[in-house]
Structure formats: structure tokens, C-alpha cells
Design a protein around this motif. Structure first.
Motif, PDB file in Angstrom:
ATOM      1  N   HIS A   1      -0.105   5.938   7.280  1.00 51.55           N
ATOM      2  CA  HIS A   1      -0.432   4.558   6.926  1.00 51.55           C
ATOM      3  C   HIS A   1      -0.413   3.655   8.156  1.00 51.55           C
ATOM      4  O   HIS A   1      -1.214   2.721   8.258  1.00 51.55           O
ATOM      5  CB  HIS A   1       0.579   4.055   5.895  1.00 51.55           C
ATOM      6  CG  HIS A   1      -0.011   3.146   4.871  1.00 51.55           C
ATOM      7  ND1 HIS A   1      -0.937   3.556   3.934  1.00 51.55           N
ATOM      8  CD2 HIS A   1       0.200   1.829   4.621  1.00 51.55           C
ATOM      9  CE1 HIS A   1      -1.263   2.540   3.159  1.00 51.55           C
ATOM     10  NE2 HIS A   1      -0.599   1.480   3.562  1.00 51.55           N
TER      11      HIS A   1
ATOM     12  N   LEU B   1       2.401   1.606  -3.491  1.00 51.18           N
ATOM     13  CA  LEU B   1       1.414   2.052  -4.459  1.00 51.18           C
ATOM     14  C   LEU B   1       1.152   3.541  -4.314  1.00 51.18           C
ATOM     15  O   LEU B   1       1.114   4.291  -5.302  1.00 51.18           O
ATOM     16  CB  LEU B   1       0.110   1.270  -4.268  1.00 51.18           C
ATOM     17  CG  LEU B   1      -0.989   1.464  -5.316  1.00 51.18           C
ATOM     18  CD1 LEU B   1      -0.497   0.984  -6.668  1.00 51.18           C
ATOM     19  CD2 LEU B   1      -2.246   0.715  -4.910  1.00 51.18           C
ATOM     20  N   ILE B   2       0.985   4.009  -3.084  1.00 51.46           N
ATOM     21  CA  ILE B   2       0.721   5.426  -2.844  1.00 51.46           C
ATOM     22  C   ILE B   2       1.913   6.285  -3.246  1.00 51.46           C
ATOM     23  O   ILE B   2       1.761   7.331  -3.882  1.00 51.46           O
ATOM     24  CB  ILE B   2       0.347   5.659  -1.363  1.00 51.46           C
ATOM     25  CG1 ILE B   2      -1.039   5.078  -1.092  1.00 51.46           C
ATOM     26  CG2 ILE B   2       0.370   7.146  -1.011  1.00 51.46           C
ATOM     27  CD1 ILE B   2      -1.439   5.108   0.370  1.00 51.46           C
TER      28      ILE B   2
ATOM     29  N   GLY C   1      -4.684   1.927  -1.400  1.00 49.15           N
ATOM     30  CA  GLY C   1      -3.558   1.721  -0.494  1.00 49.15           C
ATOM     31  C   GLY C   1      -3.997   1.694   0.957  1.00 49.15           C
ATOM     32  O   GLY C   1      -3.512   0.878   1.755  1.00 49.15           O
TER      33      GLY C   1
ATOM     34  N   GLY D   1       0.814  -1.205   0.000  1.00 48.03           N
ATOM     35  CA  GLY D   1       0.000   0.000   0.000  1.00 48.03           C
ATOM     36  C   GLY D   1       0.845   1.250   0.000  1.00 48.03           C
ATOM     37  O   GLY D   1       0.572   2.218  -0.724  1.00 48.03           O
TER      38      GLY D   1
END
Length: 276
Positions: free
Chosen positions: A20, A8-9, A181, A5
Motif C-alpha cells: 500500500h 478496508l482491504i 483501497g 484503504g
């Protein structure tokens, strides 16, 4: 999944997202509410995972729309400070909602035993986590390389201005990527909940390891994060077995060694931000 995640972000949005970790913790806390103190059935556990992913995904969308979107064109330091502030806010709100006492979550009884592999007894639930991680890694690879949405993601990661010029709705893609994400962080939180003591600050230690995985694999590379996560996991397991005094510090050592040999990470690109 936490590292995927994050990758991806960052790969698409260029956002080093400290928040996160708090989203990961919210996923685990949602599991404590849905499952409670009972031993859940498989359908209940799957339901908890879906609820955690949806709740955290929606929370991520709110964070993107209200805070992160306003800072895309700022520098990394500003974004880090903003996402760290979000982490503190989410942790504080989580303590208000769930309290500050650690909670536990039970895994399904059918997964509480061991599986014998090559003469070694391995926890069935741990094997399940490895399988789920591999499935989602393949899923992300296929999403990025075999779908139109994936092509849009990679185009924007390479050049947002050119993506806008050819008619891509960059704001919508970035919005959805941040939500995806975040949902992965929430799902990871639910899945890890039965193996840890769940609290509002659960994500603080995991976010450091996740950043280490992302750095070792190469910023923006999904494939690099997968290879890096395996490398970190195997190295930590070997340290626990043969060098206990290094347990918990192996990922720091790996980060230092990899950055000395290859500053961009294992599969990092010269152009940071290209999701692969």
C-alpha cells in the motif's frame, strides 16, 4: 485515506498489505507528471487527483489478480512477505520511470494562503485535506452501511464461505475492494504531494504511520481508523508544540499504550476482519 484503504482491504480480505505504501507513492509521482512544476488551476489539480486514483486503482487490481488472489488462503506471514516484495518491485519500477531525484508539486495558488480560525492562522490547503478526509470517511461509512455492495462486503468479511453459499460473487467483491483501497492510496498520494518531497520511497514512512492508525483503531474497523487518525494527528501536533523531542514518535507510544489497555484496538472486534 491511506489508513482507510488499509482497513478496508484487511477488513474484507484479511490482507496486511505492505505494498500500500508504494501505491501511495505512485499516486504522488503521477501528480508530478500531470502537474509538473507549474502552479495548477483547481480543475487541473482535480484532474491530477482523478488520474492518480485511477492509475493506482488499476495497478492495485493487477496486483490482486496476479499475486494476492493466489495467497488469500495462506498465512499472514506469507502475505506480508509477498506484499513487501511487491512494494520493492513497485518502488524499483517507479525509480526507473520517474528517476531517483526528489520532485516537488505545487498546490493551486488559491489554496496557498492561510485561513484564520479562532485567532489561529491555519494553511488553507491543510484545512482542505482535513475536509476531504472527512468526506471520504463518511462516504466509506455510507458505502458499507447503506448500499447493497456494502452489505456484500460486510457479509464476506464476516464469513466468506457462507457468502459463497448464498450466491455472492466473492472473488468479484474482493477484487473490487482491493482496487478501491488502492485507488484511495493513489488519491491520498496526489493530495499529499504538494506538502512533501516526492520520491519513489515516499510511502515507506507513511505506511508505518498508517499501520499504527489501523492498529490503534482496531483491525478491520473503518470508524476506528477515523477516530485513531484524529487521535494520532492531535497527539503529534501537541508533541510538536510542547514536547518537540517526541515529534515523530508519538504514534509508537500510542500503539504501545492502546495495545496494553485494549489489545484489539479502540473499536476492534473479537472477530478480526469484520469491517465496521
Amino acid at each position: 485515506m491511506v489508513a482507510s484503504g488499509l482497513t478496508l482491504i484487511y477488513g474484507v480480505l484479511g490482507v496486511l498489505n505492505f505494498a500500500h505504501g508504494s501505491l501511495f507513492a505512485v499516486g504522488a509521482l503521477v501528480a508530478t507528471s500531470v502537474i509538473g512544476t507549474v502552479f495548477p488551476s483547481i480543475p487541473v489539480f482535480i484532474g491530477a487527483a482523478l488520474v492518480g486514483a485511477v492509475v493506482v486503482g488499476v495497478l492495485g487490481l493487477v496486483v490482486e489478480r496476479t499475486v494476492v488472489r493466489r495467497l488469500y488462503r495462506g498465512d499472514h506471514i506469507t502475505m506480508l512477505l509477498a506484499t513487501f516484495a511487491i512494494l520493492l518491485i513497485v518502488e524499483g519500477a517507479s525509480e526507473l520511470l520517474w528517476g531517483d531525484s526528489p520532485a516537488t508539486v505545487n498546490q493551486p495558488k488559491v489554496l496557498s494562503g492561510n485561513v484564520h480560525v479562532l485567532g489561529a492562522a491555519l494553511p488553507a490547503y491543510s484545512i482542505l485535506l482535513v475536509v476531504i478526509g472527512a468526506v471520504f470517511a463518511v462516504g466509506l461509512f455510507l458505502l458499507l452501511n447503506r448500499s447493497r455492495f456494502g452489505r456484500d462486503i460486510k457479509a464476506i468479511a464476516q464469513d466468506q464461505v457462507m457468502g459463497e453459499a448464498v450466491g455472492l460473487n466473492t472473488k468479484r467483491v474482493m477484487f473490487l475492494v482491493f482496487g478501491l483501497g488502492s485507488a484511495l492510496a493513489g488519491l491520498a498520494g496526489v493530495l499529499i504531494a504538494p506538502t512533501v518531497s516526492v520520491s519513489a520511497n515516499l510511502g515507506d514512512s507513511y505506511i508505518l504511520e498508517s499501520f499504527a492508525v489501523v492498529i490503534i483503531g482496531g483491525l478491520g474497523s473503518i470508524t476506528g481508523s477515523l477516530i485513531s487518525s484524529i487521535l494520532v494527528g492531535v497527539t503529534e501536533a501537541l508533541a510538536v508544540a510542547y514536547f518537540p523531542f517526541l515529534s515523530g514518535f508519538t504514534f509508537y507510544i500510542l500503539v504501545a499504550v492502546v495495545l496494553l489497555v485494549r489489545p484489539r484496538g479502540l473499536l476492534g472486534n473479537a472477530r478480526i476482519g469484520a469491517a465496521a
